[in-house]
Design an enzyme around this catalytic site. Sequence first.
Site, mmCIF file in Angstrom:
data_model
loop_
_atom_site.group_PDB
_atom_site.id
_atom_site.type_symbol
_atom_site.label_atom_id
_atom_site.label_comp_id
_atom_site.label_asym_id
_atom_site.label_seq_id
_atom_site.Cartn_x
_atom_site.Cartn_y
_atom_site.Cartn_z
ATOM 1 C CE LYS A 87 1.213 0.734 -5.750
ATOM 2 N NZ LYS A 87 0.321 0.600 -4.932
HETATM 3 C C1 LIG Z 1 0.409 -0.724 -4.648
HETATM 4 C C2 LIG Z 1 -0.881 -1.287 -3.519
HETATM 5 C C3 LIG Z 1 -0.602 -2.109 -3.230
HETATM 6 C C4 LIG Z 1 0.047 -3.824 -2.763
HETATM 7 O O1 LIG Z 1 1.209 -2.787 -2.309
HETATM 8 P P1 LIG Z 1 2.316 -3.580 -2.513
HETATM 9 O O2 LIG Z 1 3.951 -2.723 -1.949
HETATM 10 O O3 LIG Z 1 2.952 -3.908 -3.648
HETATM 11 O O4 LIG Z 1 2.485 -5.319 -2.170
HETATM 12 C C5 LIG Z 1 -1.826 -3.018 -1.855
HETATM 13 N N1 LIG Z 1 -3.619 -2.460 -2.159
HETATM 14 C C6 LIG Z 1 -3.290 -1.472 -2.746
HETATM 15 C C7 LIG Z 1 -4.754 -0.517 -2.982
HETATM 16 C C8 LIG Z 1 -2.366 -0.702 -3.622
HETATM 17 O O5 LIG Z 1 -2.453 0.391 -4.592
#
Ligand SMILES: *Cc1c(COP(=O)(O)O)cnc(C)c1O
Length: 469
Positions: free
Chosen positions: A111
């Site tokens: 993120k």
């Molecule tokens: C948010 C997240 C995901 C999922 O990603 P999306 O873009 O919502 O499909 C997968 N792994 C981790 C560690 C995340 O923080």
Amino acid sequence: MNVPRYVSTRGGTAPVSFSEAVLTGLAPDGGLLVPEHWPDIRPMLDEWSGLAYPDLALEVMRLFSDLPDSVLREVVRASYRPFDHPDIAPCVPVGERHVLELFHGPTLAFKDMALQLLGRLYAHLLEVRDERLNIIGATSGDTGSAAIHAMRGLDRVRILILHPAGRIARAQALQMTTVLDPNVFNVAMEGTFDDCQSIMKRLFSDTAFKARYALGSVNSVNWIRILGQIIYYIHAALRLRSRGERSVRFAVPTGNFGNVLAGWYAARMGLPVSRLIAATNENDILARFFMHGVYERGPVHATVSPSMDIQVASNFERYLYARLGDDPVRTRDAILTFERTGHYALPGCDTILRAHRVDTDATLSTIRDVHHAHGYVLDPHTAVGMHAALQEDPSADPIVVLATAHPAKFPDAIRRATGQDLAHHPALDALENKPVRCDSLPHDENTVRRYIADRFDDPAPSGTPPVRL
Ligand SMILES: *Cc1c(COP(=O)(O)O)cnc(C)c1O
């Protein structure tokens, strides 16, 4: 090339500029913002192939943004400065596959790749407009801490993150509560994550309160969240290209569909991607959709990859819009059908996207097997992607598995999988003895309102649009 404006997937709003798209997040008609046309990057690929990550990021953002180069350059430079690896997103070989490590940012999860950019863009745009923004959100993990680290120390932004007291992983709580900047407010609320979220929803539905305190939200639909992720697909594909690979496959741990959508858009822009493998855990609405063509809600299961415990994926609407020929009328009908019936069948099929559902046993055995064979520790989300990658034909194009978090964020799953205490990171270990700041509140909407009113009381300039992350 002329830079696109941004239109709503539901067609109900006039096109907006890049800056407005960043500040508004969600389109006012309830749709998601998408560029009205797409650049073709094929002519640029050779020229871009030796670029360092921040320089490539600048080139990609210039295709989508009307901000001056000098501003973008500073935003990009500041955004990647907190990363702890010189390549920002290194691509490392693990057996026959490659792992694209997206966890070198301040909160050790992917993120950060986009939220760092968003924080810096907010700082610039609010300065230019002489406005302020108060972000509030509820979190069960990665998004809240990445948002806090993106917004900390910004003059014109405050951020309040509500988490359920005692119900989130210790490392994740510390990543938030050890941030002592005066513009950061952590609240531990009695109750569950759903209790936190329902209070947030009620505050946001009070439009007068929202405008009075210039409130914006944390969610995954802001265009920058996608744009910031397109960059690493291009960067990884170019690295493999410079080793003679013409085309690449990506395996993507998937929850809200934001990550895999960015890869799909990169392919749409001409990046040579021969396959995108969307990997879900037991929350498999997307896996079922890509296998059977039907989008149908199911119950939410708690798994060892909690950041993917999502049923209805908010970014899916952007994908539907593209599959329906960029037609907002058909998109709105599709969404309304789904909302009314909990069910939607999309005609046709996708030529590059394929999905796998990976259950908890397979996730844990992948962590164990990959560690045993290659000495590499996967976090449980990445293991879902790796397991899916291992189901695909090994002799075709190389597969890059997106590593979405550092394993040290999920030590219990690593211990369960391997029987060993393998998952550590110095940045997380260092949090143990740091001072923390966190307020505790009861599960009560009026108390949360008062908390906000006491701290966020500088009247918003009239006409300030609600801002969303
Ligand atoms: C948010 C997240 C995901 C999922 O990603 P999306 O873009 O919502 O499909 C997968 N792994 C981790 C560690 C995340 O923080």
